[in-house]
Write a protein that holds these residues in place. Sequence first.
Motif, mmCIF file in Angstrom:
data_model
loop_
_atom_site.group_PDB
_atom_site.id
_atom_site.type_symbol
_atom_site.label_atom_id
_atom_site.label_comp_id
_atom_site.label_asym_id
_atom_site.label_seq_id
_atom_site.Cartn_x
_atom_site.Cartn_y
_atom_site.Cartn_z
ATOM 1 N N LYS A 86 0.828 -1.193 0.000
ATOM 2 C CA LYS A 86 0.000 0.000 0.000
ATOM 3 C C LYS A 86 0.871 1.255 0.000
ATOM 4 O O LYS A 86 1.868 1.335 0.702
ATOM 5 C CB LYS A 86 -0.908 0.015 1.242
ATOM 6 C CG LYS A 86 -2.040 -1.002 1.169
ATOM 7 C CD LYS A 86 -2.957 -0.874 2.373
ATOM 8 C CE LYS A 86 -4.117 -1.858 2.283
ATOM 9 N NZ LYS A 86 -5.019 -1.742 3.455
ATOM 10 N N GLY A 87 0.471 2.217 -0.815
ATOM 11 C CA GLY A 87 1.174 3.494 -0.846
ATOM 12 C C GLY A 87 2.373 3.540 -1.766
ATOM 13 O O GLY A 87 2.963 4.604 -1.945
ATOM 14 N N GLN A 88 2.754 2.407 -2.341
ATOM 15 C CA GLN A 88 3.929 2.411 -3.213
ATOM 16 C C GLN A 88 3.562 2.514 -4.691
ATOM 17 O O GLN A 88 4.450 2.569 -5.552
ATOM 18 C CB GLN A 88 4.777 1.170 -2.962
ATOM 19 C CG GLN A 88 5.416 1.161 -1.582
ATOM 20 C CD GLN A 88 6.519 0.130 -1.456
ATOM 21 O OE1 GLN A 88 7.006 -0.413 -2.439
ATOM 22 N NE2 GLN A 88 6.933 -0.143 -0.234
ATOM 23 N N ASN A 89 2.271 2.499 -5.012
ATOM 24 C CA ASN A 89 1.791 2.763 -6.376
ATOM 25 C C ASN A 89 2.454 1.905 -7.439
ATOM 26 O O ASN A 89 2.825 2.365 -8.508
ATOM 27 C CB ASN A 89 1.978 4.253 -6.725
ATOM 28 C CG ASN A 89 1.118 5.151 -5.861
ATOM 29 O OD1 ASN A 89 -0.012 4.793 -5.530
ATOM 30 N ND2 ASN A 89 1.648 6.289 -5.485
ATOM 31 N N PHE A 90 2.674 0.614 -7.121
ATOM 32 C CA PHE A 90 3.196 -0.346 -8.084
ATOM 33 C C PHE A 90 4.554 0.073 -8.656
ATOM 34 O O PHE A 90 4.791 0.021 -9.855
ATOM 35 C CB PHE A 90 2.184 -0.578 -9.208
ATOM 36 C CG PHE A 90 0.820 -0.970 -8.702
ATOM 37 C CD1 PHE A 90 0.586 -2.250 -8.253
ATOM 38 C CD2 PHE A 90 -0.213 -0.037 -8.649
ATOM 39 C CE1 PHE A 90 -0.661 -2.614 -7.760
ATOM 40 C CE2 PHE A 90 -1.466 -0.396 -8.162
ATOM 41 C CZ PHE A 90 -1.686 -1.683 -7.718
#
Length: 385
Positions: A86-90
């Motif tokens: 979560k929060g790392q935007n792939f």
Amino acid sequence: MQGWSKCRIELPETVVMEILSKLPVRSLTRFRCVCKRWCSSFQTSHFSTKHQHNNLKNNNLNLLLKRCHGNTHDDIHYFSALSTEKGQNFLVKENIHLPFFQNCWFAPVVSGPCNGLLCLHDAGKVALWNPSTREFKILPQSSVQRPSSVDSTSFGCLGFGFDSKTDDYKVVRFVTNYFKENEEEGFLPDWNHQVELYSLKNDSWKEISVPEAHPYGSPLFNNYINGFYYWQATGDSDYRILSFDMANENFATLPLPKFGGSLAQYYLQLLDFNGLLGAIVYPREGTEKSFDLWVMNGSWTRQFSIESVSGVERPLGFWKNGELFLEGSNHELVLFDPATRELKNLGIHAYQNTMQLIPYVESLVPINGRSEHEEHIIRQPAGRY
């Protein structure tokens, strides 16, 4: 301090194994050296099945992106491991080079995943890969006999799946034989087909019967679903779906969904949708696309439609909450949320139509291969390409 004493709590073995089965493969790999009992337990079919079930239950998906930066023989296809935190935007975590396929013009086609395993193939080259345990197996050359007078052979569509009856992984492959002209032998057809089947347990190929319909194209999504592999195929006069039962080793056909158009106007891609055979249909022309999802559950029904998404070329796969990964018109990876209609550019680019997204769960399934290091597979941190 007086009154304190060391206390050792012994947990039942079943509880220990249950806890361990919820850990990532990287942790389990380290824990193999704790004791021989753990090491042997991790290698059992029961533990690997339990481990996979926990990952599926918790929707613990990993993402690989196959891509290329150009369209010449010197431009190498590779895999990028994307972060799903979560929060790392792939974000791209690392890029993975597979030297076994680097001289292949079309790069490896990916079949699967099946229980966390991938089958990679290009022309006559076939390999199995477990990206979680980093085990890689190059399949042996086929020993299936070709007809006499064969001038050349080409390898076509391939399917990969699991036979639950025999606990075996199988590869089914279509072969086309081209004949040279020989006046002394009279008239011969220009070509014929063979179908061969590989068993991981036996580590060998055998010939099986050729179906009436013949598959075509390369899968964009995972076409293995609950013991069956599916292809788009052509019959005598129509288009249909060809299926292969991994346990019974036989073929059958299904009709295409009646989506109100023709394959000259629309792309149709088969996929696994929540354990059912699905088909996503979208127009061939234009960069404003609509996507219809059809699902086979006794008969074809349209599950839902996504209307008028601008600036996109083609779908790449669904994510956990119904979001759809797409290739943008500038060949970037984008994520579309149907609920909010937000289109998010993820900042990852590739040459046109070389992107393929592969969601998979971690797997401990052994494939009797060698380590990535022994096969000279290179993993490099993001930014090196």
